[in-house]
Design an enzyme around this catalytic site. Structure first.
Site, PDB file in Angstrom:
ATOM      1  N   TYR A 157     -19.614  42.073  -5.773  1.00 49.43           N
ATOM      2  CA  TYR A 157     -18.541  42.628  -6.599  1.00 49.43           C
ATOM      3  C   TYR A 157     -17.377  41.662  -6.778  1.00 49.43           C
ATOM      4  CZ  TYR A 157     -19.832  47.457  -7.665  1.00 49.43           C
ATOM      5  OH  TYR A 157     -20.405  48.582  -8.192  1.00 49.43           O
ATOM      6  N   LYS A 227     -27.774  41.669   6.659  1.00 50.87           N
ATOM      7  CA  LYS A 227     -28.889  40.714   6.672  1.00 50.87           C
ATOM      8  C   LYS A 227     -28.454  39.469   7.430  1.00 50.87           C
ATOM      9  CE  LYS A 227     -33.095  39.569   5.409  1.00 50.87           C
ATOM     10  NZ  LYS A 227     -34.265  40.192   6.080  1.00 50.87           N
ATOM     11  N   ASP A 281     -33.300  45.303   5.526  1.00 49.48           N
ATOM     12  CA  ASP A 281     -34.642  45.659   5.083  1.00 49.48           C
ATOM     13  C   ASP A 281     -35.289  46.653   6.040  1.00 49.48           C
ATOM     14  OD1 ASP A 281     -34.378  43.309   6.646  1.00 49.48           O
ATOM     15  OD2 ASP A 281     -36.482  42.851   6.374  1.00 49.48           O
ATOM     16  N   ASP A 305     -25.210  49.424  -1.998  1.00 44.82           N
ATOM     17  CA  ASP A 305     -25.778  49.893  -3.257  1.00 44.82           C
ATOM     18  C   ASP A 305     -27.234  50.292  -3.059  1.00 44.82           C
ATOM     19  OD1 ASP A 305     -25.759  50.534  -5.921  1.00 44.82           O
ATOM     20  OD2 ASP A 305     -25.688  48.473  -6.653  1.00 44.82           O
TER      21      ASP A 305
END
Length: 418
Positions: A157, A227, A281, A305
């Site tokens: 963003y 991550k 993930d 998101d």
């Protein structure tokens, strides 16, 4: 202050804020509302009607202040996001909006993102819970009851990127390869390059919000989703800074997962919030296989998101998924779904997401009784199989209602439940 073309209601009182960014809410607040583009013309009025009824039945009064963005703003102001709209939300503190479409060549990547940035609404909050009677792709959608806290200003963003074939991207590439030593990293040929900043400041204010919410709402855990095993200096830092907040600012109210097992054999203190972390993930798997083990998720923008949309899928889709943007004593509630222009004005789409986003708004006003009425009345309507076309086509024996009829049915249930 004065506005160019927006009319301030004759009645109603402004929501104020303390020095600690706590809202001071009158019984008759003035609330700006953007109906939105496309189906916003249908779901906006439907949500207004429901929220107004819940407020009235619990001793409050909402004084709506219509403001404009997107297509309606272009018609009135000749621009997509007029100062009137931004200043109205800034001044009146609490607002709600429908979906907006950003037209090509408008000067904005996204009108939704532009509003969040201009008002520094740095936290995107998405509660995901099951409404009884809504068809779901999973066997036990009722196990889903998570609240996602998504950072709203950094990561993707931030919008720092350069297009392939431009002089700017070539300068960035040369700097990366020659000055920073990554001369064998980027493939030959055209390349687009983006930068994802994640700061200590942005991370910590988001994680504080998530932990505060967990403490205030008797939630058991806050999970940092990242991550960091690959992006060690961005998402890995998000994890580390999140743990710093937990360890340094909350005392015995918060305990980390490592401490929980190293010192307490997995037994959490009474009323303490456990802060843990999961790789992004893997977390997409966890929300399916261990749904009921998670409460509050705190995430950088892109992870937030993905995860919040995946959570929404388990409870029946984005058509019923609510959301809100918050920061520094301001609230802008908004549904998660898009504007679906092909259905605009047909009085057929499901307004539940905007209604439930309004429920978040009512909670932020401190009107929990009204918020509960909205939830219970909507659930009673859906459980009775009185639904809009999207749900009607997935169930047997239901009664198909128009958007406005669905809202009217909820209002009737509000009055009977009050």
């Amino acid at each position: 202050m004065g506005f160019d073309k927006v009319e301030v209601p004759d009645q109603g009182t402004k929501v104020e804020v303390t020095d600690d960014d706590e809202l001071v809410v009158p019984d008759d607040p003035i609330i700006p509302i953007i109906h939105g583009d496309g189906i916003g013309t249908d779901v906006g009025p439907a949500a207004q009607k429901v929220l107004e009824a819940a407020a009235e039945e619990t001793g409050h009064e909402i004084n709506w202040m219509r403001v404009y963005a997107g297509e309606s703003a272009r018609e009135m102001y000749g621009e997509n996001l007029p100062d009137d709209t931004v200043e109205a939300i800034r001044e009146y503190r609490v607002a709600i909006k429908g979906p907006l479409t950003t037209p090509v060549g408008s000067g904005f990547r996204s009108l939704n993102v532009a509003l969040r940035k201009k008002l520094d609404l740095y936290t995107n909050v998405r509660p995901t819970y099951y409404i009884d009677g809504v068809p779901s792709p999973v066997k036990h959608p009722e196990k889903m009851d998570m609240v996602s806290f998504r950072e709203n200003t950094e990561d993707v963003y931030a919008g720092i990127e350069w297009e392939a074939g431009t002089d700017e991207v070539q300068k960035v590439r040369e700097f990366i390869e020659k000055e920073m030593g990554f001369d064998e990293t980027i493939h030959d040929g055209p390349v687009g390059i983006g930068i994802k900043p994640i700061t200590e400041f942005g991370t910590k204010r988001l994680v504080r919000n998530a932990i505060d919410y967990a403490l205030e709402n008797d939630r058991d855990s806050v999970t940092l989703v990242h991550k960091g095993n690959i992006m060690k200096f961005t998402e890995g830092q998000f994890r580390d800074w999140g743990y710093e907040v937990a360890e340094e600012e909350y005392g015995d109210e918060v305990i980390t997962e490592d401490t929980l097992w190293e010192e307490r054999d997995g037994e959490a203190p009474d009323d303490a919030v456990v802060v843990n972390d999961r790789i992004a993930d893997n977390m997409l798997q966890q929300i399916l296989t261990r749904t009921d083990q998670y409460d509050v998720l705190a995430m950088p923008n892109l992870n937030g998101d993905y995860l919040s949309d995946a959570c929404g899928a388990q409870i029946g889709g984005l058509g019923i998924a609510p959301g809100a943007n918050m920061g520094y004593g301001r609230v802008l509630a908004e549904p998660v779904h898009g504007s679906a222009p092909k259905y605009a004005g047909q009085d057929k789409v499901n307004p539940s997401a905007m209604i439930l986003s309004g429920r978040i708004m009512l909670e932020q006003l401190g009107w929990d009784d009204a918020a509960d009425l909205v939830h219970d009345a909507l659930e009673e309507t859906v459980s009775a199989k009185k639904v809009t076309y999207d749900i009607h086509r997935q169930i047997e024996g239901g009664e198909k209602l128009a958007t406005s009829e669905f809202a009217n049915e909820i209002v009737e249930n509000i009055r009977s439940l009050a």
